[in-house]
Design a protein around this motif. Structure first.
Motif, short mmCIF file in Angstrom:
data_model
loop_
_atom_site.label_atom_id
_atom_site.label_comp_id
_atom_site.label_asym_id
_atom_site.label_seq_id
_atom_site.Cartn_x
_atom_site.Cartn_y
_atom_site.Cartn_z
N UNK A 139 -21.85 11.34 -50.47
CA UNK A 139 -20.59 11.78 -49.87
C UNK A 139 -20.04 10.66 -48.99
N UNK A 140 -18.78 10.31 -49.16
CA UNK A 140 -18.11 9.37 -48.27
C UNK A 140 -17.59 10.15 -47.06
N UNK A 189 -18.42 8.77 -55.80
CA UNK A 189 -18.83 9.76 -54.81
C UNK A 189 -18.74 11.16 -55.40
N UNK A 190 -19.60 12.05 -54.89
CA UNK A 190 -19.53 13.45 -55.27
C UNK A 190 -18.50 14.19 -54.42
N UNK A 191 -18.24 13.67 -53.23
CA UNK A 191 -17.27 14.30 -52.34
C UNK A 191 -16.77 13.27 -51.33
N UNK A 192 -15.61 13.54 -50.79
CA UNK A 192 -15.05 12.79 -49.66
C UNK A 192 -14.84 13.79 -48.54
N UNK A 205 -6.98 8.34 -52.64
CA UNK A 205 -6.36 7.77 -53.83
C UNK A 205 -7.33 6.87 -54.59
N UNK A 206 -8.12 6.07 -53.87
CA UNK A 206 -9.02 5.12 -54.51
C UNK A 206 -10.28 5.78 -55.08
N UNK A 207 -10.80 6.77 -54.34
CA UNK A 207 -12.12 7.30 -54.69
C UNK A 207 -12.13 8.79 -55.04
N UNK A 250 -15.01 16.36 -54.89
CA UNK A 250 -14.55 17.33 -53.90
C UNK A 250 -13.99 16.57 -52.70
N UNK A 251 -12.82 16.97 -52.22
CA UNK A 251 -12.20 16.35 -51.05
C UNK A 251 -12.05 17.42 -49.98
#
Length: 279
Positions: free
Chosen positions: A8-9, A76-79, A98-100, A106-107
């Protein structure tokens, strides 16, 4: 068989002392078996409840970090985006998505700009409007009652009916945004809890604890995001995150400095890890 650890980011500030923001996420997510890839927006000597804290804006470095991540072709799986604090950082968070934020990522966004019926110091209506635009880029947003009222341009009220609040929150949905999960909502009988409006509509009231606790929103958001990535269920993750956060707040009643240092959760992480094994 090798199983990839979810990643996750996490974009938030980092306080060297005080349980909030990245300090919470970097403890909670690994306990849930998840890698936390951090994007620190600022470095503080201690969180802002302490007088005399130092502050260093790290946003110039973030562009270089993001460029390197893109060159590494990271996935990533989520941000998970939390406290930002400035219009330029809202714009930068939009570029992170937008990039990732590819399909399937999931965001989750915690707007983090107010509480108890007022905005945090340094925020104004322009910031709220910019945050409303960022919310449209997320899949799930986690405003508290104050933030939800501001985003919806409604007067703040501790007497708001849950049904009316859920109906009003529908106005935020559309585009990528599928669920508005509002915390600290009032319920009849002196209770408080969650209201989810959107694709996975539900309510989850519980008895109210009388004491406030710094960082409880960050704890809920981190646990929710981690459990969501593990199980995929918004309602299941939200209920478990609410239960864990409430338990940590109750545990914090025995800590004389909890209001300053934040909700005492570290000793309960092994129990969270055991629960997560079933997700």
């Amino acid at each position: 068989m090798n199983v990839r650890t979810p990643r996750i980011a996490v974009m938030q500030d980092l306080s060297c002392i005080g349980r909030c923001s990245l300090g919470v996420a970097m403890a909670v997510l690994p306990a849930l078996g998840i890698e936390a890839a951090v994007l620190p927006t600022a470095l503080l000597s201690a969180h802002t409840a302490f007088e005399g804290f130092t502050f260093r804006d790290l946003s110039p470095e973030l562009e270089r970090i993001l460029a390197h991540w893109q060159a590494m072709d990271l996935r990533f799986d989520a941000i998970y985006i939390g406290y930002l604090g400035s219009r330029p950082l809202i714009d930068l968070a939009a570029r992170v998505i937008e990039r990732f934020g590819a399909p399937g990522v999931r965001v989750i966004l915690d707007p983090a700009f107010g509480d108890h019926g007022r905005l945090y110091a340094g925020f104004d209506g322009d910031y709220v409007r910019a945050m409303r635009g960022l919310c449209a880029r997320a899949e799930i947003i986690l405003p508290n009652l104050t933030e939800a009222c501001c985003l919806l341009e409604l007067p703040f009220s501790q007497e708001a009916a849950p049904e009316a609040l859920a109906e009003s929150a529908q106005a935020l949905l559309g585009g990528r945004l599928r669920d508005v999960l509002i915390t600290s909502c009032p319920f009849p009988g002196g209770r408080t809890g969650l209201i989810c409006a959107g694709e996975h509509a539900f309510t989850y009231p519980h008895s109210q604890l009388s004491m406030p606790c710094h960082g409880s929103g960050d704890l809920f958001a981190s646990v929710f995001t981690g459990l969501l990535v593990r199980c995929g269920s918004v309602e299941r993750a939200a209920r478990a995150a609410a239960d864990f956060t409430r338990g940590c707040i109750a545990n914090s009643m025995n800590c004389p400095d909890h209001r300053w240092y934040g909700v005492d959760f570290e000793a309960m992480l092994p129990e969270l890890a055991r629960q997560a094994a079933s997700f």
